[in-house]
Design an enzyme around this catalytic site. Structure first.
Site, PDB file in Angstrom:
ATOM      1  N   VAL A 191       0.858  -1.183   0.000  1.00 51.57           N
ATOM      2  CA  VAL A 191       0.000   0.000   0.000  1.00 51.57           C
ATOM      3  C   VAL A 191       0.896   1.236   0.000  1.00 51.57           C
ATOM      4  O   VAL A 191       1.639   1.481   0.948  1.00 51.57           O
ATOM      5  CB  VAL A 191      -0.934   0.007   1.217  1.00 51.57           C
ATOM      6  CG1 VAL A 191      -1.816   1.261   1.215  1.00 51.57           C
ATOM      7  CG2 VAL A 191      -1.788  -1.255   1.240  1.00 51.57           C
ATOM      8  N   ASP A 192       0.818   2.015  -1.091  1.00 46.66           N
ATOM      9  CA  ASP A 192       1.740   3.140  -1.260  1.00 46.66           C
ATOM     10  C   ASP A 192       0.968   4.361  -1.745  1.00 46.66           C
ATOM     11  O   ASP A 192       0.679   4.505  -2.936  1.00 46.66           O
ATOM     12  CB  ASP A 192       2.840   2.760  -2.256  1.00 46.66           C
ATOM     13  CG  ASP A 192       3.907   3.840  -2.380  1.00 46.66           C
ATOM     14  OD1 ASP A 192       3.821   4.852  -1.662  1.00 46.66           O
ATOM     15  OD2 ASP A 192       4.835   3.666  -3.194  1.00 46.66           O
TER      16      ASP A 192
END
Length: 384
Positions: A216-217
């Site tokens: 998750v970025d």
């Protein structure tokens, strides 16, 4: 400067004297404190007698040093330990560690003060392992010697020609380094979390029925899948090759196409998702800002979960033990330089702590040798 004098009858005398005080004057003070006549006093430092005509700093005596006060050998003293048995070698170790242990253990007052002021030494004295005691004595002696060396360097700099450009530059660098060291020590004490390794945010997802560890970025503009991962998920047949190009970020990678929509399972729900396909084998799947916005996601660090759909689904972020080796941060960071020197220092601290030394001692050793890990390790093992 403050000195500690251990007498033959196992008393501890704390004194505050000038660094250039004559030894004879120190003995005169001790005569008042101990009732031992000056002519009968032998003052030992690091196993050697210091003469009356010497000055303390010329004899190598410095701040917080320990001196031994013994009486001149007489027939009546044969029942106790000989002065030479309580002396110290030039490297700081005891000439007779067993005699020194027995001598110090015999006085509860001495042991009580040591436990308050130097608990590590007190523990070594109470142990039956003289090697540990000798190693600790050498280590603390080396620390005192290094401290005296640094103090002398600072004194030399302060006494340097004020118009000497090189001297002023060294003074400026010494002040800067001192500020850095104090800031680092304050961070170690009050904000140790800043030195901990940060695990990136991963959650379990399924793409087209294939389970993946999704990174998750929120800093990635698009949701990205690698070509090999897309092939494993059976999505290459849907890749639109018209969307080729170059993805630029920390580095750059080739964009080989785009998958416009595919089912993405988060928790128990399915969501439509589009992907940019990169030809980058070390990358698997990045859940980027475009899909975070589309599906109203929020990163909840308090509960350590990713909330999706405005909160209808919450999936926990994975622990490091739940990630495959190739996704560990150590492997990812090999491609990039450390963000700060402090992260490098913390890595050194962790490696030395794993060898069995306590954290505080490791930090002192690294500080003593300006961050040189090999020298600090040799010092901790008693190699100096």
């Amino acid at each position: 400067m403050k000195l500690t004098v251990l007498t033959a009858d196992e008393r501890i005398v704390s004194l505050d004297v000038e660094p250039d005080e004559l030894v004879e004057n120190l003995k005169a003070i001790l005569e008042v404190e101990t009732q031992v006549p000056l002519v009968q006093q032998q003052l030992l430092f690091n196993g050697k007698e210091v003469q009356n005509t010497m000055r303390l700093n010329a004899a190598g005596v410095g701040e917080d040093d320990l001196l031994m006060l013994v009486s001149a050998p007489t027939p009546s003293s044969a029942g106790g330990p000989a002065p030479s048995d309580l002396a110290f070698n030039p490297d700081g170790s005891a000439v007779n560690p067993i005699a020194l242990q027995r001598h110090l253990r015999g006085d509860p007052n001495v042991m009580s003060q040591l436990q308050q002021n130097n608990p590590e030494l007190a523990q070594a004295i109470l142990s039956d392992d003289t090697e540990v005691l000798q190693m600790l004595l050498r280590r603390q002696h080396q620390h005192r010697v290094e401290l005296q060396r640094r103090q002398q360097q600072e004194l030399d700099l302060m006494n340097a020609d004020p118009f000497d450009v090189d001297a002023q530059r060294k003074i400026e660098e010494a002040i800067r380094q001192k500020n850095v060291d104090e800031n680092w020590e304050a961070a170690i004490e009050y904000n140790p979390e800043a030195f901990a390794r940060v695990i990136m945010l991963y959650v379990d997802m399924e793409v087209n029925g294939v389970p993946l560890k999704a990174f998750v970025d929120s800093g990635a503009q698009s949701t990205i899948i690698s070509k090999t991962c897309a092939e494993r998920c059976g999505l290459l047949r849907l890749m639109d090759r018209r969307y080729v190009g170059i993805a630029k970020g920390v580095g750059q990678s080739e964009i080989v196409g785009r998958i416009h929509v595919a089912p993405l399972k988060i928790g128990t729900n399915f969501y439509p998702c589009s992907f940019t396909v990169l030809d980058q084998p070390d990358l698997e799947f990045i859940f980027g800002l475009d899909m975070l916005r589309k599906h109203q996601c929020s990163i909840d660090m308090k509960d350590n979960v990713l909330r999706v759909g405005g909160g209808e689904i919450a999936v926990p972020f994975l622990q490091e033990r739940d990630l495959p080796i190739h996704l560990h941060d150590d492997k990812r960071l090999e491609e990039f330089p450390p963000a700060t020197e402090l992260s490098q220092t913390e890595a050194k601290v962790q490696r030395l702590v794993e060898l069995g030394f306590d954290r505080k001692t490791v930090i002192q050793a690294l500080t003593l040798f300006n961050g040189n890990e090999e020298q600090a390790a040799s010092y901790l093992f008693g190699g100096f």
